[in-house]
Design an enzyme around this catalytic site. Sequence first.
Site, mmCIF file in Angstrom:
data_model
loop_
_atom_site.group_PDB
_atom_site.id
_atom_site.type_symbol
_atom_site.label_atom_id
_atom_site.label_comp_id
_atom_site.label_asym_id
_atom_site.label_seq_id
_atom_site.Cartn_x
_atom_site.Cartn_y
_atom_site.Cartn_z
ATOM 1 N N LYS A 61 12.201 35.553 26.713
ATOM 2 C CA LYS A 61 12.370 35.291 25.272
ATOM 3 C C LYS A 61 13.098 36.452 24.607
ATOM 4 O O LYS A 61 13.992 36.261 23.793
ATOM 5 C CB LYS A 61 11.000 35.067 24.612
ATOM 6 C CG LYS A 61 10.423 33.685 24.930
ATOM 7 C CD LYS A 61 8.957 33.543 24.595
ATOM 8 C CE LYS A 61 8.441 32.215 25.139
ATOM 9 N NZ LYS A 61 6.993 32.056 25.075
ATOM 10 N N GLN A 105 1.825 34.434 22.702
ATOM 11 C CA GLN A 105 1.958 33.858 24.039
ATOM 12 C C GLN A 105 0.597 33.372 24.545
ATOM 13 O O GLN A 105 -0.393 34.101 24.501
ATOM 14 C CB GLN A 105 2.557 34.911 24.990
ATOM 15 C CG GLN A 105 2.843 34.417 26.382
ATOM 16 C CD GLN A 105 3.958 33.376 26.446
ATOM 17 O OE1 GLN A 105 4.886 33.396 25.638
ATOM 18 N NE2 GLN A 105 3.861 32.468 27.394
ATOM 19 N N ASP A 128 6.438 28.123 17.218
ATOM 20 C CA ASP A 128 5.962 27.292 18.333
ATOM 21 C C ASP A 128 5.632 25.875 17.853
ATOM 22 O O ASP A 128 5.519 24.961 18.667
ATOM 23 C CB ASP A 128 4.679 27.895 18.923
ATOM 24 C CG ASP A 128 4.924 28.643 20.219
ATOM 25 O OD1 ASP A 128 5.827 28.250 20.977
ATOM 26 O OD2 ASP A 128 4.180 29.611 20.480
#
Length: 290
Positions: A61, A105, A128
């Site tokens: 990322k 995460q 997200d």
Amino acid sequence: MTPNKEERLGNIIDGKFLAEKKREEISQQAGAFLKKYGRQPGLAVVLVGQDPASAIYVRNKKRACEQTGIASFDYHLDETVSQQEILSLIDDLNARAEVDGILVQLPLPSHLVEEEILVRIDPGKDVDGFHPYNLGRLLMGEPTLVPCTPTGIMYMLDEYGVDIDGKDAIIIGRSNIVGKPMAILLMMRHATITICHSHTKDLPERVRSADIVVAATGRPHMVKGDWIKDGAVVIDVGISRTDAGLVGDVEFEEAKKHARLITPVPGGVGPMTITMLLDNTLLAARTHVS
Ligand code: GUN
């Protein structure tokens, strides 16, 4: 532009190519954003502990941000961090003007309460798309920030000119991150949806009748190649490490003989997911300056 990749790759959907193409677009838009507003769009990534797979995702990322002109802010927290410490960090990031997107995460260590952490993220920074507000908007047919894997899949289907309207789509897996939002996005485009899971009866029969198959179970090769209807489009979200290397949820070699289009593992859905994270960061950044 529909990539004329079919000549080179037969019926295999080239996720790497599409991801590169989309990243070039994002890179130009991030450059224009910088010029106009004097700062880059910014993404904060929070990683807790030492899970090796998570560390790889986070590294990828970060690299993708650098490639496209998005600022990344990394927070690597010790395994023993308390719930309160993470919540305080989220509060700080919510308040910081240069942070447009916040990603925590997953999975988190078991002493942390994931739901409480995810709802603490400002929905406008929830790149997200996991916050109940954003999932609720999607359910109402007014999507804002949408989970990255399903949006990446829609992008791939569109780039390859797959007709969705009126088609029978089957989704195997009912997670909040992939299965459920995928179903809503396909339904919004007028597909007829079947969601299957571990309690579903007659899975092979259901797959045999589907025009579009999305497999998201994380169980290697659980979808047998001969279940695929001739001419179907097959999207394989799974990625599992086995003795034979990285494999998807679908028996690729056999399925490829029947499918009109199929995503490989690796090199299919995976590269698109991170790309859509960058796109969501840019989308969020635009709402923060307007
Ligand atoms: N862990 C595995 N996939 C994901 C993802 O898409 N987002 C987050 N936050 N964690 C993940």
